[in-house]
Design a protein around this motif. Structure first.
Motif, PDB file in Angstrom:
ATOM      1  N   LEU A 153      46.204  56.016   9.633  1.00 38.25           N
ATOM      2  CA  LEU A 153      47.601  55.622   9.528  1.00 38.25           C
ATOM      3  C   LEU A 153      48.424  56.425  10.532  1.00 38.25           C
ATOM      4  O   LEU A 153      48.524  57.652  10.438  1.00 38.25           O
ATOM      5  N   ALA A 154      48.947  55.746  11.523  1.00 31.87           N
ATOM      6  CA  ALA A 154      49.738  56.387  12.571  1.00 31.87           C
ATOM      7  C   ALA A 154      50.491  55.299  13.318  1.00 31.87           C
ATOM      8  O   ALA A 154      50.199  54.109  13.177  1.00 31.87           O
ATOM      9  N   THR A 191      48.637  51.333  18.308  1.00 34.90           N
ATOM     10  CA  THR A 191      48.480  49.917  18.632  1.00 34.90           C
ATOM     11  C   THR A 191      47.806  49.127  17.517  1.00 34.90           C
ATOM     12  O   THR A 191      48.290  48.035  17.167  1.00 34.90           O
ATOM     13  N   PRO A 192      46.704  49.625  16.912  1.00 31.79           N
ATOM     14  CA  PRO A 192      46.086  48.844  15.827  1.00 31.79           C
ATOM     15  C   PRO A 192      47.035  48.588  14.655  1.00 31.79           C
ATOM     16  O   PRO A 192      47.087  47.481  14.130  1.00 31.79           O
ATOM     17  N   TRP A 193      47.804  49.612  14.260  1.00 29.15           N
ATOM     18  CA  TRP A 193      48.709  49.423  13.129  1.00 29.15           C
ATOM     19  C   TRP A 193      49.888  48.529  13.485  1.00 29.15           C
ATOM     20  O   TRP A 193      50.342  47.731  12.662  1.00 29.15           O
ATOM     21  N   ILE A 194      50.382  48.648  14.703  1.00 28.75           N
ATOM     22  CA  ILE A 194      51.465  47.750  15.142  1.00 28.75           C
ATOM     23  C   ILE A 194      50.959  46.308  15.111  1.00 28.75           C
ATOM     24  O   ILE A 194      51.643  45.403  14.618  1.00 28.75           O
ATOM     25  N   ALA A 195      49.730  46.097  15.601  1.00 22.86           N
ATOM     26  CA  ALA A 195      49.142  44.748  15.587  1.00 22.86           C
ATOM     27  C   ALA A 195      48.984  44.242  14.159  1.00 22.86           C
ATOM     28  O   ALA A 195      49.248  43.062  13.879  1.00 22.86           O
TER      29      ALA A 195
END
Length: 200
Positions: free
Chosen positions: A131-132, A135-139
């Motif tokens: 969790l940060a 890019t993966p979480w924004i996507a």
């Protein structure tokens, strides 16, 4: 019924060809919507709808024909089941859309899908990105927002159209997905996709 579709489809995508998965998903979704439209709403099966159904399935075949491969039967069943579940959710959301606000139906779908997705992730021992602000979480958050909006439009569309008609035009997602792939990722648009999209 639509709650389990994401987990089943995710597993199918990881074990059989993407084209096979998509073809099975859309074909079973269209067929389920067509059948349940008749059963639940007593919609008439007209020659125009039969032609539309045949054109839509033909478009899917043209788009995915080269990607359809003989696959492990269990993952084929997963992809088919995912399409049946989406078709059922679409039709039954139409049935209750006059009783509940569109936002309530979207919330119910999203909340149950979230919990089933978490459960599926634990069962499949999926790795979750740390969790940060990355890019993966924004996507993931963009995808979630797009899914919420798309579900809302789908429920609204099924409320206004016959279930059979709405089911037949749902695979337009394939054409738009390919078009966005071209616009954002410079992916080549094959002639088969354009022809198949036109048929859909």
């Amino acid at each position: 019924s639509g709650t389990f579709n994401s987990v089943l489809l995710f597993v199918a995508f990881n074990h059989i060809a993407i084209g096979t998965s998509y073809f099975l998903l859309y074909a079973s979704m269209i067929g389920t919507g067509f059948i349940f439209g008749r059963m639940v709403f007593n919609e008439k099966i007209t020659i125009q709808k039969i032609i539309g159904l045949c054109l839509s399935i033909s478009g899917l075949l043209i788009i995915y024909f080269l990607d359809i491969k003989t696959s492990n039967i269990i993952y084929t069943i997963f992809a088919l089941s995912a399409g049946v579940m989406v078709g059922m959710w679409n039709v039954f959301s139409k049935k209750i859309s006059g009783l509940y606000a569109n936002s309530q139906l979207v919330f119910i779908d999203a909340a149950t899908s979230f919990f089933v997705g978490i459960l599926g992730g634990f069962v499949l021992t999926e790795k979750v990105p740390q969790l940060a602000f990355s890019t993966p979480w924004i996507a993931i958050f963009i995808w979630a927002a797009v899914q919420l909006v798309a579900n809302g439009f789908t429920i609204y569309g099924f409320k206004k159209l016959e279930a059979q008609t709405a089911s037949i035009i749902m695979p337009m997602e394939v054409l738009f997905g390919t078009l966005f792939g071209f616009l954002f990722f410079k992916q080549v648009l094959p002639a088969t996709t354009l022809i198949g999209g036109l048929l859909i």
